[in-house]
Every structure is written in C-alpha cells, then in structure tokens.
Design a protein around this motif. Sequence first.
Motif, short mmCIF file in Angstrom:
data_model
loop_
_atom_site.label_atom_id
_atom_site.label_comp_id
_atom_site.label_asym_id
_atom_site.label_seq_id
_atom_site.Cartn_x
_atom_site.Cartn_y
_atom_site.Cartn_z
N HIS A 1 0.84 -1.21 0.00
CA HIS A 1 0.00 0.00 0.00
C HIS A 1 0.87 1.25 0.00
O HIS A 1 0.57 2.22 -0.72
CB HIS A 1 -0.94 0.02 1.20
N LYS A 2 1.93 1.25 0.79
CA LYS A 2 2.84 2.40 0.81
C LYS A 2 3.49 2.60 -0.55
O LYS A 2 3.62 3.73 -1.04
CB LYS A 2 3.92 2.20 1.88
N ARG A 3 3.88 1.50 -1.19
CA ARG A 3 4.51 1.58 -2.51
C ARG A 3 3.52 2.13 -3.54
O ARG A 3 3.88 2.98 -4.36
CB ARG A 3 5.02 0.21 -2.93
N VAL A 4 2.28 1.66 -3.50
CA VAL A 4 1.26 2.15 -4.43
C VAL A 4 1.04 3.65 -4.22
O VAL A 4 0.93 4.41 -5.18
CB VAL A 4 -0.06 1.36 -4.27
N ARG A 5 0.99 4.08 -2.96
CA ARG A 5 0.81 5.52 -2.68
C ARG A 5 1.98 6.34 -3.22
O ARG A 5 1.78 7.41 -3.81
CB ARG A 5 0.64 5.76 -1.18
N ARG A 6 3.21 5.83 -3.05
CA ARG A 6 4.38 6.54 -3.58
C ARG A 6 4.31 6.62 -5.10
O ARG A 6 4.60 7.66 -5.69
CB ARG A 6 5.67 5.86 -3.14
N LEU A 7 3.93 5.51 -5.73
CA LEU A 7 3.82 5.50 -7.20
C LEU A 7 2.71 6.44 -7.67
O LEU A 7 2.89 7.14 -8.66
CB LEU A 7 3.58 4.08 -7.70
N ALA A 8 1.58 6.45 -6.97
CA ALA A 8 0.49 7.35 -7.35
C ALA A 8 0.93 8.80 -7.20
O ALA A 8 0.62 9.64 -8.07
CB ALA A 8 -0.74 7.07 -6.49
N ASP A 9 1.67 9.11 -6.15
CA ASP A 9 2.19 10.47 -5.96
C ASP A 9 3.14 10.84 -7.10
O ASP A 9 3.10 11.96 -7.62
CB ASP A 9 2.92 10.61 -4.62
N ARG A 10 3.97 9.90 -7.50
CA ARG A 10 4.92 10.14 -8.59
C ARG A 10 4.17 10.36 -9.91
O ARG A 10 4.51 11.26 -10.68
CB ARG A 10 5.89 8.97 -8.70
N VAL A 11 3.16 9.55 -10.18
CA VAL A 11 2.36 9.71 -11.39
C VAL A 11 1.70 11.10 -11.38
O VAL A 11 1.71 11.81 -12.40
CB VAL A 11 1.30 8.59 -11.52
N HIS A 12 1.13 11.48 -10.25
CA HIS A 12 0.50 12.80 -10.14
C HIS A 12 1.51 13.91 -10.41
O HIS A 12 1.22 14.87 -11.13
CB HIS A 12 -0.14 12.96 -8.76
N GLU A 13 2.69 13.76 -9.86
CA GLU A 13 3.75 14.75 -10.06
C GLU A 13 4.11 14.85 -11.54
O GLU A 13 4.23 15.95 -12.09
CB GLU A 13 4.98 14.35 -9.24
N LEU A 14 4.27 13.72 -12.20
CA LEU A 14 4.62 13.71 -13.62
C LEU A 14 3.49 14.28 -14.48
O LEU A 14 3.74 15.01 -15.44
CB LEU A 14 4.98 12.30 -14.08
N GLU A 15 2.24 13.93 -14.13
CA GLU A 15 1.10 14.48 -14.87
C GLU A 15 1.03 15.99 -14.71
O GLU A 15 0.78 16.72 -15.68
CB GLU A 15 -0.20 13.85 -14.39
N THR A 16 1.26 16.48 -13.50
CA THR A 16 1.24 17.91 -13.24
C THR A 16 2.34 18.61 -14.04
O THR A 16 2.11 19.65 -14.67
CB THR A 16 1.41 18.20 -11.73
N ARG A 17 3.51 18.02 -14.03
CA ARG A 17 4.64 18.58 -14.78
C ARG A 17 4.31 18.63 -16.28
O ARG A 17 4.57 19.63 -16.95
CB ARG A 17 5.89 17.74 -14.54
N GLU A 18 3.73 17.55 -16.79
CA GLU A 18 3.35 17.49 -18.20
C GLU A 18 2.27 18.52 -18.53
O GLU A 18 2.32 19.17 -19.58
CB GLU A 18 2.87 16.09 -18.57
N ASN A 19 1.31 18.70 -17.63
CA ASN A 19 0.27 19.71 -17.84
C ASN A 19 0.86 21.12 -17.89
O ASN A 19 0.46 21.94 -18.71
CB ASN A 19 -0.79 19.63 -16.75
N VAL A 20 1.82 21.38 -17.02
CA VAL A 20 2.47 22.69 -17.02
C VAL A 20 3.22 22.90 -18.33
O VAL A 20 3.14 23.96 -18.95
CB VAL A 20 3.41 22.84 -15.80
N LYS A 21 3.93 21.88 -18.80
CA LYS A 21 4.65 21.98 -20.06
C LYS A 21 3.69 22.23 -21.21
O LYS A 21 3.98 23.01 -22.12
CB LYS A 21 5.47 20.71 -20.32
N SER A 22 2.56 21.56 -21.18
CA SER A 22 1.56 21.74 -22.25
C SER A 22 1.05 23.17 -22.26
O SER A 22 0.85 23.77 -23.33
CB SER A 22 0.39 20.78 -22.06
N LEU A 23 0.80 23.71 -21.08
CA LEU A 23 0.34 25.10 -21.01
C LEU A 23 1.39 26.06 -21.54
O LEU A 23 1.08 27.04 -22.22
CB LEU A 23 -0.03 25.46 -19.57
#
Length: 129
Positions: free
Chosen positions: A93-115
């Motif tokens: 569960h801790k690993r899944v949470r870390r991975l989900a946080d990382r995915v969110h971070e990458l998605e946010t970064r990609e959204n900023v780049k797109s903007l």
Amino acid sequence: MAVNDRNRPVYMISVAAQLAGVHPQTLRTYEQKGLVTPQRTSGNTRMYSQADIERLELIGELTSEGINLAGVIRILDLQGRLDERDQELDDLHKRVRRLADRVHELETRENVKSLVRARDLPPVLRRLP
C-alpha cells in the motif's frame, strides 16, 4: 511502548512465570516445544521480553479454552503468517501511494509543459522547459 522496547529481554524466568501466571517449569516446557524462545544472557540465563509475556498470556488463554499445545503451536504459526502478510500488504500500500504520488507529479509537470507550449502564450513563456 515501542516495538523495540517490547522485544527487549528484561524478565528472568521466575518473574516471567509470575507475570504469565504459570510455573517456571511450564515456561521451560513451552521453550522445548518452540512456543516461546527467550533470549539468553552470556551466563545462559533465560530472559523474557514484554512480547514474550504477551505471547505466554495468549498461550494461557488458548489452553484454558481447551486447546492442546499442538493446536496452540498451529494457531501461533498461522498468526505469525497472517502478521507477515499484513506487513507485506502495508508495504505494498505504501509503494502504491508513492507510485500514485509520482504519477500525479509527472502528470502535473506534463500539464504545465503543455500550457507553456500553448500558441497563445508570449514567445518568452513558450521557451520554458
């Protein structure tokens, strides 16, 4: 009480037996059968931890309910396996949470780049990484 404190050997056999409500010879028998494994001092004195005392209390409860020592051994083994699986599940569960946080971070970064790449932005802002 911290986990390390619970496992620290502090009680000699006479005190452990009194705390568990059994005779010291009973503790020796439990040790022979593998129900409890007290630590030993350099002089070979048995030393029991609070975790050992709690285990002895559980053994007492089970035997008072009519479960023989073979059954108690089996129950404790199954409980140990269940505890291991619970720990593995917690780790996953801790690993899944870390991975989900990382995915969110990458998605946010990609959204900023797109903007930033948007055509309607001034050229100076489009050059941002």
